[in-house]
Design a protein around this motif. Sequence first.
Motif, PDB file in Angstrom:
ATOM      1  N   TYR A  14       0.662  -1.298  -0.317  1.00 28.85           N
ATOM      2  CA  TYR A  14       0.435   0.259   0.262  1.00 28.85           C
ATOM      3  C   TYR A  14       0.754   1.189  -0.112  1.00 28.85           C
ATOM      4  O   TYR A  14       0.671   2.001  -0.932  1.00 28.85           O
ATOM      5  N   LYS A  15       1.886   1.384   0.829  1.00 28.44           N
ATOM      6  CA  LYS A  15       2.502   2.722   0.972  1.00 28.44           C
ATOM      7  C   LYS A  15       3.208   2.856  -0.534  1.00 28.44           C
ATOM      8  O   LYS A  15       3.905   3.591  -0.544  1.00 28.44           O
ATOM      9  N   LYS A  16       3.633   1.526  -1.014  1.00 18.35           N
ATOM     10  CA  LYS A  16       4.601   1.634  -2.300  1.00 18.35           C
ATOM     11  C   LYS A  16       3.556   1.914  -3.562  1.00 18.35           C
ATOM     12  O   LYS A  16       4.298   2.583  -4.602  1.00 18.35           O
ATOM     13  N   GLY A  17       2.576   1.859  -2.923  1.00 21.03           N
ATOM     14  CA  GLY A  17       1.889   2.321  -3.734  1.00 21.03           C
ATOM     15  C   GLY A  17       1.209   1.319  -5.441  1.00 21.03           C
ATOM     16  O   GLY A  17       0.669   1.562  -6.029  1.00 21.03           O
ATOM     17  N   THR A  18       1.961  -0.562  -4.925  1.00 19.89           N
ATOM     18  CA  THR A  18       1.075  -1.208  -5.904  1.00 19.89           C
ATOM     19  C   THR A  18      -0.066  -2.200  -5.399  1.00 19.89           C
ATOM     20  O   THR A  18      -0.542  -3.147  -6.345  1.00 19.89           O
ATOM     21  N   ALA A  19      -0.557  -1.450  -4.936  1.00 20.88           N
ATOM     22  CA  ALA A  19      -1.604  -3.114  -3.793  1.00 20.88           C
ATOM     23  C   ALA A  19      -2.756  -2.064  -4.572  1.00 20.88           C
ATOM     24  O   ALA A  19      -3.233  -1.076  -4.728  1.00 20.88           O
ATOM     25  N   LYS A  74      -6.681   2.989  -1.337  1.00 21.69           N
ATOM     26  CA  LYS A  74      -6.058   3.940  -1.440  1.00 21.69           C
ATOM     27  C   LYS A  74      -6.049   4.412   0.383  1.00 21.69           C
ATOM     28  O   LYS A  74      -6.259   6.268   0.750  1.00 21.69           O
ATOM     29  N   SER A  75      -6.786   3.477   1.264  1.00 22.81           N
ATOM     30  CA  SER A  75      -6.686   3.965   2.792  1.00 22.81           C
ATOM     31  C   SER A  75      -5.924   3.222   3.315  1.00 22.81           C
ATOM     32  O   SER A  75      -5.930   1.558   2.799  1.00 22.81           O
ATOM     33  N   ARG A  76      -6.094   3.504   4.808  1.00 20.62           N
ATOM     34  CA  ARG A  76      -5.232   2.588   6.098  1.00 20.62           C
ATOM     35  C   ARG A  76      -5.930   1.386   5.870  1.00 20.62           C
ATOM     36  O   ARG A  76      -5.608   0.141   6.234  1.00 20.62           O
ATOM     37  N   LYS A  77      -7.150   1.656   6.443  1.00 16.58           N
ATOM     38  CA  LYS A  77      -7.446   0.640   6.704  1.00 16.58           C
ATOM     39  C   LYS A  77      -8.416  -0.850   5.781  1.00 16.58           C
ATOM     40  O   LYS A  77      -8.103  -1.883   5.721  1.00 16.58           O
ATOM     41  N   GLN A  78      -8.091  -0.341   4.651  1.00 12.57           N
ATOM     42  CA  GLN A  78      -8.643  -0.944   3.184  1.00 12.57           C
ATOM     43  C   GLN A  78      -7.573  -2.270   3.393  1.00 12.57           C
ATOM     44  O   GLN A  78      -7.780  -3.370   3.331  1.00 12.57           O
ATOM     45  N   ALA A  79      -6.133  -1.647   2.738  1.00 14.00           N
ATOM     46  CA  ALA A  79      -5.041  -2.534   3.555  1.00 14.00           C
ATOM     47  C   ALA A  79      -5.266  -3.516   4.441  1.00 14.00           C
ATOM     48  O   ALA A  79      -5.078  -4.717   3.862  1.00 14.00           O
TER      49      ALA A  79
END
Length: 87
Positions: A25-30, A42-47
């Motif tokens: 998620y932080k890399k932007g590949t999730a 788009k969100s931490r919760k989603q990840a």
Amino acid sequence: MARKAKKRRYSRSSGSDVESEMRRYKKGTAKSGRGGRGGRVKSRKQAIAIGLSKARKKGKKVPKKASKRKTSKTSSKKSSKRKSSKR
């Protein structure tokens, strides 16, 4: 008196699944959805939810999803439908 040890709700290996999903998620590949067709996460919760879902599929120890509570709508409708009288 000694405190009783609490039982772990999540296994340590399920935590590592969430951790790896957070890195993605932080890399932007999730990606979300089946086969990543749903778009970018788009969100931490989603990840976190995706990481836990992956852990569940692998059969790791993760609590069940919280069930939605049923609420009675009849009582709230009666109070909100009061008509105002014209003067």
